[in-house]
Design a protein around this motif. Structure first.
Motif, PDB file in Angstrom:
ATOM      1  N   LYS A 147       0.835  -1.205   0.000  1.00 34.07           N
ATOM      2  CA  LYS A 147       0.000   0.000   0.000  1.00 34.07           C
ATOM      3  C   LYS A 147       0.872   1.258   0.000  1.00 34.07           C
ATOM      4  O   LYS A 147       1.804   1.400   0.783  1.00 34.07           O
ATOM      5  CB  LYS A 147      -0.916   0.004   1.222  1.00 34.07           C
ATOM      6  N   GLY A 148       0.558   2.164  -0.924  1.00 34.11           N
ATOM      7  CA  GLY A 148       1.271   3.430  -1.017  1.00 34.11           C
ATOM      8  C   GLY A 148       2.610   3.354  -1.729  1.00 34.11           C
ATOM      9  O   GLY A 148       3.300   4.369  -1.870  1.00 34.11           O
ATOM     10  N   LYS A 149       2.989   2.176  -2.207  1.00 34.17           N
ATOM     11  CA  LYS A 149       4.290   1.986  -2.851  1.00 34.17           C
ATOM     12  C   LYS A 149       4.172   2.054  -4.378  1.00 34.17           C
ATOM     13  O   LYS A 149       3.100   1.868  -4.955  1.00 34.17           O
ATOM     14  CB  LYS A 149       4.884   0.635  -2.446  1.00 34.17           C
ATOM     15  N   LYS A 150       5.331   2.312  -5.019  1.00 31.77           N
ATOM     16  CA  LYS A 150       5.396   2.308  -6.472  1.00 31.77           C
ATOM     17  C   LYS A 150       5.551   0.865  -6.952  1.00 31.77           C
ATOM     18  O   LYS A 150       6.591   0.242  -6.717  1.00 31.77           O
ATOM     19  CB  LYS A 150       6.570   3.150  -6.958  1.00 31.77           C
ATOM     20  N   LEU A 168      -5.342  -7.327  -6.540  1.00 32.28           N
ATOM     21  CA  LEU A 168      -5.455  -6.203  -5.607  1.00 32.28           C
ATOM     22  C   LEU A 168      -6.848  -6.135  -4.987  1.00 32.28           C
ATOM     23  O   LEU A 168      -6.998  -6.018  -3.768  1.00 32.28           O
ATOM     24  CB  LEU A 168      -5.135  -4.894  -6.341  1.00 32.28           C
ATOM     25  N   ASN A 169      -7.880  -6.207  -5.832  1.00 35.04           N
ATOM     26  CA  ASN A 169      -9.253  -6.111  -5.322  1.00 35.04           C
ATOM     27  C   ASN A 169      -9.605  -7.272  -4.401  1.00 35.04           C
ATOM     28  O   ASN A 169     -10.283  -7.088  -3.383  1.00 35.04           O
ATOM     29  CB  ASN A 169     -10.240  -6.043  -6.489  1.00 35.04           C
ATOM     30  N   THR A 170      -9.144  -8.465  -4.744  1.00 36.28           N
ATOM     31  CA  THR A 170      -9.457  -9.646  -3.933  1.00 36.28           C
ATOM     32  C   THR A 170      -8.804  -9.574  -2.562  1.00 36.28           C
ATOM     33  O   THR A 170      -9.374 -10.031  -1.553  1.00 36.28           O
ATOM     34  CB  THR A 170      -8.998 -10.930  -4.656  1.00 36.28           C
ATOM     35  N   LEU A 171      -7.618  -8.983  -2.510  1.00 35.17           N
ATOM     36  CA  LEU A 171      -6.878  -8.937  -1.244  1.00 35.17           C
ATOM     37  C   LEU A 171      -7.000  -7.590  -0.537  1.00 35.17           C
ATOM     38  O   LEU A 171      -6.185  -7.244   0.327  1.00 35.17           O
ATOM     39  CB  LEU A 171      -5.410  -9.282  -1.484  1.00 35.17           C
ATOM     40  N   GLY A 172      -8.033  -6.830  -0.877  1.00 34.16           N
ATOM     41  CA  GLY A 172      -8.365  -5.642  -0.106  1.00 34.16           C
ATOM     42  C   GLY A 172      -7.682  -4.351  -0.521  1.00 34.16           C
ATOM     43  O   GLY A 172      -7.773  -3.349   0.199  1.00 34.16           O
ATOM     44  N   LEU A 173      -7.016  -4.334  -1.656  1.00 34.22           N
ATOM     45  CA  LEU A 173      -6.404  -3.111  -2.170  1.00 34.22           C
ATOM     46  C   LEU A 173      -6.969  -2.815  -3.556  1.00 34.22           C
ATOM     47  O   LEU A 173      -7.761  -3.591  -4.086  1.00 34.22           O
ATOM     48  CB  LEU A 173      -4.876  -3.253  -2.236  1.00 34.22           C
ATOM     49  N   SER A 174      -6.555  -1.712  -4.123  1.00 34.93           N
ATOM     50  CA  SER A 174      -6.945  -1.366  -5.493  1.00 34.93           C
ATOM     51  C   SER A 174      -5.814  -0.560  -6.120  1.00 34.93           C
ATOM     52  O   SER A 174      -4.817  -0.244  -5.460  1.00 34.93           O
ATOM     53  CB  SER A 174      -8.236  -0.542  -5.502  1.00 34.93           C
ATOM     54  N   MET A 175      -5.959  -0.228  -7.386  1.00 37.62           N
ATOM     55  CA  MET A 175      -4.943   0.579  -8.055  1.00 37.62           C
ATOM     56  C   MET A 175      -4.806   1.950  -7.394  1.00 37.62           C
ATOM     57  O   MET A 175      -3.741   2.573  -7.444  1.00 37.62           O
ATOM     58  CB  MET A 175      -5.285   0.750  -9.538  1.00 37.62           C
ATOM     59  N   GLU A 176      -5.882   2.414  -6.751  1.00 33.71           N
ATOM     60  CA  GLU A 176      -5.847   3.704  -6.075  1.00 33.71           C
ATOM     61  C   GLU A 176      -5.040   3.645  -4.778  1.00 33.71           C
ATOM     62  O   GLU A 176      -4.604   4.692  -4.267  1.00 33.71           O
ATOM     63  CB  GLU A 176      -7.274   4.186  -5.771  1.00 33.71           C
ATOM     64  N   ASP A 177      -4.844   2.448  -4.250  1.00 32.16           N
ATOM     65  CA  ASP A 177      -4.110   2.295  -2.982  1.00 32.16           C
ATOM     66  C   ASP A 177      -2.605   2.187  -3.181  1.00 32.16           C
ATOM     67  O   ASP A 177      -1.839   2.207  -2.216  1.00 32.16           O
ATOM     68  CB  ASP A 177      -4.595   1.053  -2.229  1.00 32.16           C
ATOM     69  N   ILE A 178      -2.179   2.034  -4.434  1.00 26.40           N
ATOM     70  CA  ILE A 178      -0.754   1.962  -4.736  1.00 26.40           C
ATOM     71  C   ILE A 178      -0.420   3.027  -5.775  1.00 26.40           C
ATOM     72  O   ILE A 178      -1.312   3.747  -6.247  1.00 26.40           O
ATOM     73  CB  ILE A 178      -0.358   0.574  -5.279  1.00 26.40           C
ATOM     74  N   LEU A 179       0.840   3.131  -6.127  1.00 24.68           N
ATOM     75  CA  LEU A 179       1.259   4.015  -7.207  1.00 24.68           C
ATOM     76  C   LEU A 179       1.639   3.113  -8.383  1.00 24.68           C
ATOM     77  O   LEU A 179       2.792   2.694  -8.512  1.00 24.68           O
ATOM     78  CB  LEU A 179       2.441   4.874  -6.764  1.00 24.68           C
ATOM     79  N   PRO A 180       0.665   2.761  -9.222  1.00 25.90           N
ATOM     80  CA  PRO A 180       0.914   1.765 -10.277  1.00 25.90           C
ATOM     81  C   PRO A 180       1.849   2.272 -11.364  1.00 25.90           C
ATOM     82  O   PRO A 180       1.739   3.411 -11.817  1.00 25.90           O
ATOM     83  CB  PRO A 180      -0.486   1.482 -10.831  1.00 25.90           C
ATOM     84  N   GLN A 181       2.755   1.415 -11.769  1.00 23.73           N
ATOM     85  CA  GLN A 181       3.685   1.710 -12.856  1.00 23.73           C
ATOM     86  C   GLN A 181       3.432   0.675 -13.950  1.00 23.73           C
ATOM     87  O   GLN A 181       3.590  -0.531 -13.719  1.00 23.73           O
ATOM     88  CB  GLN A 181       5.130   1.616 -12.366  1.00 23.73           C
TER      89      GLN A 181
END
Length: 331
Positions: A147-150, A168-181
């Protein structure tokens, strides 16, 4: 006598013309396979980036088709699963490598596909192992630490990107929760080396050439998934429990628990039965050569034919499997 000579000369001319027409027809006939049935003059196979297993295996298949069937075949550099299926739907390539889950989305015309794609399975390839990679000295030690990482999440049009959104969605995160590259394998290696990313989530065969390359300059570590996290995926038929074997990378001293998604070779559904039959036969009968291309070729076996679920096999593939005693539903 003159009339008879004229008739005889006419007959000779007809025979010569017929002979020449026969030669012309043979010269214009498409290249044939060893069985004389292959109708395609060219088979383009969609892979992915050149440093990934998709492309390496697509190139291996093309080599077999070229040498054993005498057909011009080439592996295409593409974005991966999603793009391969779209190219097949647009009749721009004949075959492609893809994840089974993405192929199901294509058949249904959902998610990245605005219309259904008529596609059929050719043969099972291998389980693509989900690998969460970071550098050895990184503070990232669990999935939630992302979370919050690149994070490198795959290039646009790739099955990796499509699957990462699900992960990400299955494990409780999303693209908005990280810095996707949105990086390819080669770009991900470079990004680790210049410090512009913190981790990568990929599903690919192990060992992955780009990770092996990265290890030559930067020790890495792999983030294990818990049994609870893995169980959230394996309820689906196209996901299976897996491990990243410790012998796959020099940075490992133990197996890493994770899960995998099956990879399959697919084709346009309207290719001729004889064409696909000959391709399947050629690939299965030259499996030893393919193992020299990449170790994942060990999974291309008749026992794994039924590991591909939810994507119907092409009639030409079914014909070959039935000859080998493998019953596959022609749905």
């Amino acid at each position: 006598m003159k009339i008879r000579r004229k008739l005889l000369m006419s007959l000779v001319l007809v025979l010569i013309a017929s002979s020449l027409m026969g030669c012309a027809q043979k010269a214009e006939a498409p290249a044939n396979s060893e069985s004389g049935k292959l109708e395609l003059k060219q088979i383009s196979i969609g892979g992915a980036g050149t440093s990934g297993t998709f492309y390496i295996m697509a190139a291996g298949f093309s080599d077999v088709i070229n040498k054993k069937l005498g057909i011009n075949s080439v592996a295409e550099v593409t974005g991966g699963s999603v793009e391969n299926l779209k190219l097949i739907g647009d009749k721009k390539i004949e075959m492609g490598v893809t994840q089974v889950d993405v192929a199901q989305d294509a058949l249904a015309g959902r998610k990245q596909f605005d219309k259904p794609v008529s596609v059929t399975a050719v043969l099972p390839m291998y389980p693509n192992v989900v690998q969460i990679v970071t550098l050895k000295d990184s503070p990232i030690n669990s999935f939630q630490d992302l979370k919050g990482k690149k994070i490198s999440v795959g290039s646009p049009g790739s099955g990796i990107l499509a699957t990462n959104e699900i992960i990400l969605n299955t494990l409780g995160l999303s693209m908005e929760d990280i810095l996707p590259q949105y990086l390819s394998f080669g770009e991900t290696t470079d990004a680790f080396r210049d410090g512009s990313i913190d981790a990568a989530i990929v599903n690919t065969a192990a060992p992955a050439p780009w990770i092996v390359d990265l290890e030559t300059t930067h020790p890495v570590k792999f983030i294990p998934l818990t049994s609870e996290e893995i169980g959230k995926f394996t309820a689906e038929p196209y996901y299976v429990e897996a491990v990243i074997e410790k012998d796959a990378y020099k940075s490992l001293d133990a197996d890493i628990p994770t899960f995998a998604v099956w990879i399959t070779l697919v084709c346009q559904s309207d290719l001729s039965e004889d064409a696909v039959y000959d391709v399947v036969k050629a690939i299965f009968e030259n499996g030893e050569n393919l193992k020299d291309v990449h170790s994942v070729a060990k999974y291309i076996t008749l026992d794994n034919v039924k590991s591909i679920g939810g994507v119907p096999y092409h009639p030409g593939a079914i014909k070959y499997y039935k000859e080998k005693g493998i019953e596959v539903p022609s749905n």
